[in-house]
Scaffold this motif. Structure first.
Motif, PDB file in Angstrom:
ATOM      1  N   TYR A  73      53.083  31.720  50.761  1.00 53.98           N
ATOM      2  CA  TYR A  73      53.531  32.699  51.304  1.00 53.98           C
ATOM      3  C   TYR A  73      53.130  33.967  49.896  1.00 53.98           C
ATOM      4  CZ  TYR A  73      57.279  36.319  52.362  1.00 53.98           C
ATOM      5  OH  TYR A  73      57.870  37.492  53.207  1.00 53.98           O
ATOM      6  N   GLN A  74      53.114  35.098  50.355  1.00 53.80           N
ATOM      7  CA  GLN A  74      52.615  36.291  49.497  1.00 53.80           C
ATOM      8  C   GLN A  74      51.368  35.867  48.994  1.00 53.80           C
ATOM      9  OE1 GLN A  74      55.807  36.461  46.442  1.00 53.80           O
ATOM     10  NE2 GLN A  74      57.009  37.592  47.918  1.00 53.80           N
ATOM     11  N   ASP A  75      50.890  35.969  47.654  1.00 54.17           N
ATOM     12  CA  ASP A  75      49.628  35.787  47.424  1.00 54.17           C
ATOM     13  C   ASP A  75      49.386  34.154  47.354  1.00 54.17           C
ATOM     14  OD1 ASP A  75      48.759  38.358  46.854  1.00 54.17           O
ATOM     15  OD2 ASP A  75      49.546  38.369  44.718  1.00 54.17           O
ATOM     16  N   GLY A  76      50.090  33.272  47.598  1.00 54.26           N
ATOM     17  CA  GLY A  76      49.982  31.825  47.803  1.00 54.26           C
ATOM     18  C   GLY A  76      48.890  31.600  49.168  1.00 54.26           C
TER      19      GLY A  76
ATOM     20  N   ALA B 130      60.294  20.160  50.607  1.00 60.72           N
ATOM     21  CA  ALA B 130      59.548  21.199  50.767  1.00 60.72           C
ATOM     22  C   ALA B 130      59.007  21.973  49.761  1.00 60.72           C
ATOM     23  CB  ALA B 130      60.382  22.193  51.778  1.00 60.72           C
ATOM     24  N   ILE B 131      57.978  22.474  49.842  1.00 58.99           N
ATOM     25  CA  ILE B 131      57.578  23.124  48.398  1.00 58.99           C
ATOM     26  C   ILE B 131      56.754  24.524  49.163  1.00 58.99           C
ATOM     27  CG2 ILE B 131      55.613  22.953  46.966  1.00 58.99           C
ATOM     28  CD1 ILE B 131      55.800  19.918  46.999  1.00 58.99           C
ATOM     29  N   ALA B 132      57.352  25.304  48.430  1.00 55.78           N
ATOM     30  CA  ALA B 132      56.588  26.916  48.746  1.00 55.78           C
ATOM     31  C   ALA B 132      55.931  27.320  47.541  1.00 55.78           C
ATOM     32  CB  ALA B 132      57.814  27.753  49.012  1.00 55.78           C
ATOM     33  N   LEU B 133      54.900  27.929  47.975  1.00 56.14           N
ATOM     34  CA  LEU B 133      53.884  28.518  46.787  1.00 56.14           C
ATOM     35  C   LEU B 133      53.990  30.043  47.071  1.00 56.14           C
ATOM     36  CD1 LEU B 133      52.096  28.121  44.352  1.00 56.14           C
ATOM     37  CD2 LEU B 133      50.338  27.722  45.952  1.00 56.14           C
ATOM     38  N   PHE B 134      54.063  30.674  46.120  1.00 52.67           N
ATOM     39  CA  PHE B 134      54.013  32.293  46.291  1.00 52.67           C
ATOM     40  C   PHE B 134      52.915  32.914  45.164  1.00 52.67           C
ATOM     41  CE2 PHE B 134      58.354  31.002  47.169  1.00 52.67           C
ATOM     42  CZ  PHE B 134      58.730  31.775  48.187  1.00 52.67           C
ATOM     43  N   ALA B 135      52.456  32.179  44.522  1.00 47.35           N
ATOM     44  CA  ALA B 135      51.224  32.510  43.628  1.00 47.35           C
ATOM     45  C   ALA B 135      49.909  32.246  44.118  1.00 47.35           C
ATOM     46  CB  ALA B 135      51.434  31.739  42.215  1.00 47.35           C
ATOM     47  N   PRO B 136      48.759  32.899  43.601  1.00 47.48           N
ATOM     48  CA  PRO B 136      47.378  32.695  44.006  1.00 47.48           C
ATOM     49  C   PRO B 136      46.851  31.623  43.205  1.00 47.48           C
ATOM     50  CG  PRO B 136      47.722  34.568  42.336  1.00 47.48           C
ATOM     51  CD  PRO B 136      48.900  34.042  42.557  1.00 47.48           C
ATOM     52  N   PRO B 137      45.822  30.969  43.733  1.00 46.44           N
ATOM     53  CA  PRO B 137      45.189  29.929  43.145  1.00 46.44           C
ATOM     54  C   PRO B 137      44.907  29.818  41.743  1.00 46.44           C
ATOM     55  CG  PRO B 137      43.555  30.948  44.778  1.00 46.44           C
ATOM     56  CD  PRO B 137      44.951  31.528  44.916  1.00 46.44           C
ATOM     57  N   HIS B 138      44.640  31.076  41.168  1.00 46.04           N
ATOM     58  CA  HIS B 138      44.160  31.108  39.954  1.00 46.04           C
ATOM     59  C   HIS B 138      45.220  30.954  38.764  1.00 46.04           C
ATOM     60  CE1 HIS B 138      44.385  35.413  41.182  1.00 46.04           C
ATOM     61  NE2 HIS B 138      45.038  35.438  39.820  1.00 46.04           N
ATOM     62  N   ALA B 139      46.696  30.936  39.257  1.00 45.68           N
ATOM     63  CA  ALA B 139      47.767  31.463  38.549  1.00 45.68           C
ATOM     64  C   ALA B 139      48.258  29.686  38.085  1.00 45.68           C
ATOM     65  CB  ALA B 139      48.877  31.856  39.501  1.00 45.68           C
ATOM     66  N   PRO B 140      48.688  29.549  36.891  1.00 43.63           N
ATOM     67  CA  PRO B 140      49.102  28.329  36.486  1.00 43.63           C
ATOM     68  C   PRO B 140      50.068  27.638  37.203  1.00 43.63           C
ATOM     69  CG  PRO B 140      49.216  29.815  34.637  1.00 43.63           C
ATOM     70  CD  PRO B 140      48.880  30.490  35.878  1.00 43.63           C
ATOM     71  N   SER B 141      51.044  28.426  37.978  1.00 40.78           N
ATOM     72  CA  SER B 141      51.985  28.024  38.858  1.00 40.78           C
ATOM     73  C   SER B 141      51.400  27.233  40.328  1.00 40.78           C
ATOM     74  CB  SER B 141      53.293  28.777  39.052  1.00 40.78           C
ATOM     75  OG  SER B 141      52.442  30.158  40.059  1.00 40.78           O
ATOM     76  N   SER B 142      50.122  27.615  40.514  1.00 41.47           N
ATOM     77  CA  SER B 142      49.600  26.869  41.631  1.00 41.47           C
ATOM     78  C   SER B 142      49.122  25.287  41.255  1.00 41.47           C
ATOM     79  CB  SER B 142      48.330  27.758  42.105  1.00 41.47           C
ATOM     80  OG  SER B 142      47.875  26.893  43.032  1.00 41.47           O
TER      81      SER B 142
END
Length: 130
Positions: free
Chosen positions: A39-42, A4-16
């Motif tokens: 979730y959040q800005d993700g 399961a993968i959760a993304l909290f960062a916006p699309p311009h962030a390196p973590s995305s």
């Protein structure tokens, strides 16, 4: 293995970008993704209105293509999405907004979907956040 993968960062962030590459590697390695939960800005990664600069990858579009191509369970937290203006048709009507912008393949749902995904998966991997 089931992820399961959760993304909290916006699309311009390196973590995305790292999350997307991780998801691609999971499937390429023969693993299963039981759910993607943004979730959040993700949640911005599930919007069709994100426009990336010409010299940068359009991760929002890449995420949507990835979800559609692999027929994945792509879930966007409804509370976080509403707060950030990411709406499907139903929510746009409910809140009398002029347009929906949730990309095809994604669904709005509650935080319980993240909990359920963690129960179904062998591993919950999260990217970004505070």
């Amino acid at each position: 293995m089931k992820f399961a993968i959760a993304l909290f960062a916006p699309p311009h962030a390196p973590s995305s970008r790292r999350a997307l590459r991780f998801a691609e590697a999971c499937l390429a390695g023969g693993h299963e993704i039981v759910r993607l939960f943004f979730y959040q800005d993700g949640v911005h990664s599930a919007s069709v209105n994100v426009v990336a600069p010409q010299d940068e990858p359009n991760l929002s579009a890449e995420w949507s293509d990835f979800v559609r191509k692999h027929k994945l369970d792509g879930v966007v937290c409804i509370a976080a999405a509403l707060r950030r203006g990411v709406l499907n048709q139903e929510e746009a009507r409910r809140y009398e907004r002029p347009a929906a912008n949730l990309a095809e393949g994604w669904e709005l749902s509650g935080l319980g979907q993240l909990h359920e995904a963690a129960q179904m998966a062998d591993r919950l991997v999260s990217f970004g956040g505070n």
